[in-house]
Write an enzyme that holds these catalytic residues in place. Structure first.
Site, PDB file in Angstrom:
ATOM      1  N   HIS A  59       0.848  -1.197   0.000  1.00 10.30           N
ATOM      2  CA  HIS A  59       0.000   0.000   0.000  1.00 10.30           C
ATOM      3  C   HIS A  59       0.881   1.244   0.000  1.00 10.30           C
ATOM      4  O   HIS A  59       1.379   1.644   1.048  1.00 10.30           O
ATOM      5  CB  HIS A  59      -0.911   0.017   1.234  1.00 10.30           C
ATOM      6  CG  HIS A  59      -1.612  -1.282   1.484  1.00 10.30           C
ATOM      7  ND1 HIS A  59      -1.699  -1.851   2.745  1.00 10.30           N
ATOM      8  CD2 HIS A  59      -2.245  -2.125   0.638  1.00 10.30           C
ATOM      9  CE1 HIS A  59      -2.360  -2.999   2.657  1.00 10.30           C
ATOM     10  NE2 HIS A  59      -2.693  -3.184   1.394  1.00 10.30           N
ATOM     11  N   GLN A  60       1.069   1.849  -1.151  1.00 12.27           N
ATOM     12  CA  GLN A  60       1.843   3.073  -1.251  1.00 12.27           C
ATOM     13  C   GLN A  60       0.865   4.249  -1.327  1.00 12.27           C
ATOM     14  O   GLN A  60      -0.144   4.177  -2.012  1.00 12.27           O
ATOM     15  CB  GLN A  60       2.746   3.049  -2.485  1.00 12.27           C
ATOM     16  CG  GLN A  60       3.643   1.824  -2.563  1.00 12.27           C
ATOM     17  CD  GLN A  60       2.983   0.616  -3.206  1.00 12.27           C
ATOM     18  OE1 GLN A  60       2.282   0.755  -4.207  1.00 12.27           O
ATOM     19  NE2 GLN A  60       3.211  -0.578  -2.668  1.00 12.27           N
TER      20      GLN A  60
END
Length: 638
Positions: free
Chosen positions: A574-575
């Site tokens: 999850h960026q």
């Protein structure tokens, strides 16, 4: 030309020698070629740098500098090659430790990521393949076979939760929309669930991109539908305390006055978020059992699926859901957009946003090797928190673009059990715990699990020697684990190399490191309560203990003393936050309506817009931001 071919030939020999040292008796002849192919998945600057380093190992001077002897690595015995890699891992020189990690990951993935005798030895059956593929989605794809110029009202770069949702909203509003996707299109019939091919074809840079210090591996989708096709369909509403923080930080009232909540509710209905499709596999059951025995919080994960089979084959859906149950954008918003007239182009590498007099008026891309210009009244960047800032930076934007990156990095404590766990099987994600979530003002970690297959999984397993790693992989089917995901305060930055490829810089701050270590200790308690007879982290050498009087306490002290930075690699699924929203252009990249502060009619609608880390799986939040942005953009252009 001969000079150009020589490094390729020499590199193959170097890779073969090093792979024999890493894999020992598990080595097979196909490994060096597979390693070479994986190098080509990396961003060009990283691939070139690693290739140059490896090539020098076949020269006396390079071998002396890196391996301590003038003997070219290609002539080393497996034992001597193993000693070289072990020496790199123990080196005080960070670059040598990073080289060792890279070689171990390449070699192990090249062995365990492909069918062969090792699969039988570790108990991995490979793809189960009994689910009949769903009918392909009805999408309006353009076939680009020559240089071309397209015209539209809005061009959208990216087709995941952000791009797909915006495309549907704008197309339904009557605007002419073109969607450009960097990856290709894979339909359900093509989801063969072979890890190596799926990771190479459907993940950004073949899931081989890391932060510059190799501290975090970046795992993101790169296919039509983006991450929504390969992620685990987990769909948390953005926590209220996070939305309140976003309002305080940005001055954007929409996050807490009900406007954003309404957008979230709308998208949750469209992608069918529910908790009735989360039957736990053994991996999740063990975590749940441990949490319950300790009296700690555990709950059912909400998922965006419809008609999910919830069986062992679910664990392979990180390589695409053959049943078509995962409600990705290819089966929801992109179909809505296509039905309303939107056109979609795949294999589109968008290099630049065209800006004139402070206004965006289109993009330039390469599609199947052909130059394509898309002229548009507005541009929406939705390529994710790695690629979106890279595109904007290549297009001349600066300021806060690329800053404030959060990675939600995951770490884990593993347990060895007496029973088969088969952690690659079962519902993708079924249970989670908020037991530590409220610590430090809501920045504590949550506990989750994910499916782990042997290609990427083998590279994560601690490597001390070929024999030790081979023995550890022999327990692969009996491993369970509890993952620790902090809401990170740490901030990184995206920059671009000379060729425009993204460079990811990120380092954990001490407070985040402390919270993660506390989480790993708690995860050890969970796995021990679930019945694990040995527990370890992914440090190399692993930090491990067997349950007994005082054992966990001594292990916790050692873990706290050694820490994480430079010692173990986390994984980011999850960026977020690299083009964050805000009212103040000195602290944010885009404004309250998702328009960039620097260029008019250039919008950002993906996870890079997050003002701070969400602390939970971000897909539904991305949908909510994109859905709201679509309304703002449509009102502007109508």
């Amino acid at each position: 030309m001969a000079g150009k071919r020589r490094p390729q030939r020499d590199l193959t020999g170097v890779l073969a020698a090093l792979a024999r040292g890493v894999l020992g008796e598990g080595y097979v002849d196909e490994v060096p070629g597979r390693m070479r192919a994986k190098l080509d998945d990396l961003p060009a600057p990283v691939s070139r740098q690693l290739t140059r380093v490896l090539a020098t190992l076949d020269t006396p001077a390079g071998a002396l500098a890196l391996a301590g002897s003038r003997t070219p690595v290609t002539t080393l015995s497996p034992d001597r090659a193993e000693r070289v890699v072990r020496g790199w891992l123990r080196s005080r020189v960070a670059a040598k430790r990073q080289l060792a990690k890279a070689i171990v990951a390449l070699a192990t993935a090249a062995l365990y990521g492909f069918p062969g005798e090792e699969w039988s030895r570790i108990g991995y059956p490979g793809p189960l393949g009994t689910v009949e593929p769903a009918e392909p989605p009805a999408l309006r794809l353009l076939d680009i076979t020559e240089p071309e110029e397209l015209r539209c009202d809005v061009v959208i770069v990216g087709s995941g939760a952000g791009g797909g949702c915006v495309a549907a909203g704008l197309a339904r509003a009557g605007l002419d929309v073109v969607v450009l996707e960097k990856g290709g299109m894979r339909t359900e019939a093509s989801f063969d669930h072979l890890e190596s091919g799926a990771v190479s074809d459907m993940y950004l840079y073949g899931a081989a991109l890391t932060t510059t210090d190799l501290g975090v591996l970046i795992v993101a989708g790169s296919t039509l539908g983006g991450g929504t096709v390969v992620n685990y369909a987990t769909s948390f509403h953005t926590p209220d305390d996070v939305l309140d923080e976003w309002t305080r930080q940005t001055g954007i009232r929409a996050f807490s006055d009900g406007e954003f909540a309404e957008s979230l509710a709308e998208v949750a209905t469209r992608v069918d978020v529910n908790t009735g499709s989360a039957a736990p596999g053994r991996r999740d059951e063990l975590m749940e059992e441990g949490l319950q025995k300790l009296g700690w919080d555990v709950d059912v994960l909400p998922r965006a699926v419809r008609g999910c089979t919830q069986d062992d084959q679910c664990g392979y859906c990180g390589f695409g859901c053959r049943a078509g149950a995962k409600q990705s954008t290819t089966r929801t918003y992109l179909q809505d957009a296509s039905a309303a007239g939107a056109r979609i182009v795949v294999h589109a590498d968008v290099r630049k946003v065209f800006v004139r007099d402070g206004n965006a008026h289109g993009v330039g891309a390469y599609v199947n090797g052909h130059q394509v210009h898309v002229r548009a009244r507005a541009v929406v960047a939705a390529g994710g928190a790695i690629e979106t800032p890279a595109l904007l930076l290549r297009s001349g934007l600066g300021g806060e673009v690329g800053r404030h990156l959060h990675l939600h990095p995951g770490f884990a404590t593993f347990g060895v059990f007496d029973e088969d766990v088969r952690m690659w099987t079962g519902t993708l994600q079924a249970r989670y715990s908020r037991h530590l979530r409220d610590r430090d003002g809501g920045y504590g970690p949550i506990f989750e699990t994910v499916p782990i297959h042997p290609g990427l999984g083998s590279g994560a397993m601690p490597w001390v020697s070929a024999a030790q790693h081979r023995e550890l992989m022999g327990t692969f089917s009996r491993l369970g684990f509890c993952a620790v995901l902090p809401r990170d305060r740490s901030e990184g930055r995206i920059t671009v190399g000379r060729d425009g490829s993204p460079v990811v810089r990120y380092r954990l701050v001490p407070d985040d490191e402390r919270r993660i270590v506390d989480g790993l200790v708690a995860a050890g308690q969970i796995m021990e309560a679930a019945g694990a007879h040995e527990l370890f982290t992914l440090h190399a050498p692993p930090l491990s203990y067997r349950p007994g009087p005082g054992a966990r306490e001594r292990w916790a002290e050692e873990l706290s003393s050694i820490g994480l930075r430079g010692k173990v690699t986390g994984v980011s699924f999850h960026q977020m936050g690299s083009c964050r929203m805000g009212s103040d252009r000195t602290t944010s990249a885009i404004g309250p309506d998702n328009e960039t502060h620097e260029v008019r009619n250039l919008f950002v609608a993906d996870a890079s817009a997050f003002p701070t880390a969400s602390g939970v799986n971000p897909m539904l939040t991305v949908y909510g931001i994109a859905n709201r942005a679509a309304g703002k953009i449509a009102a502007r252009l109508a």
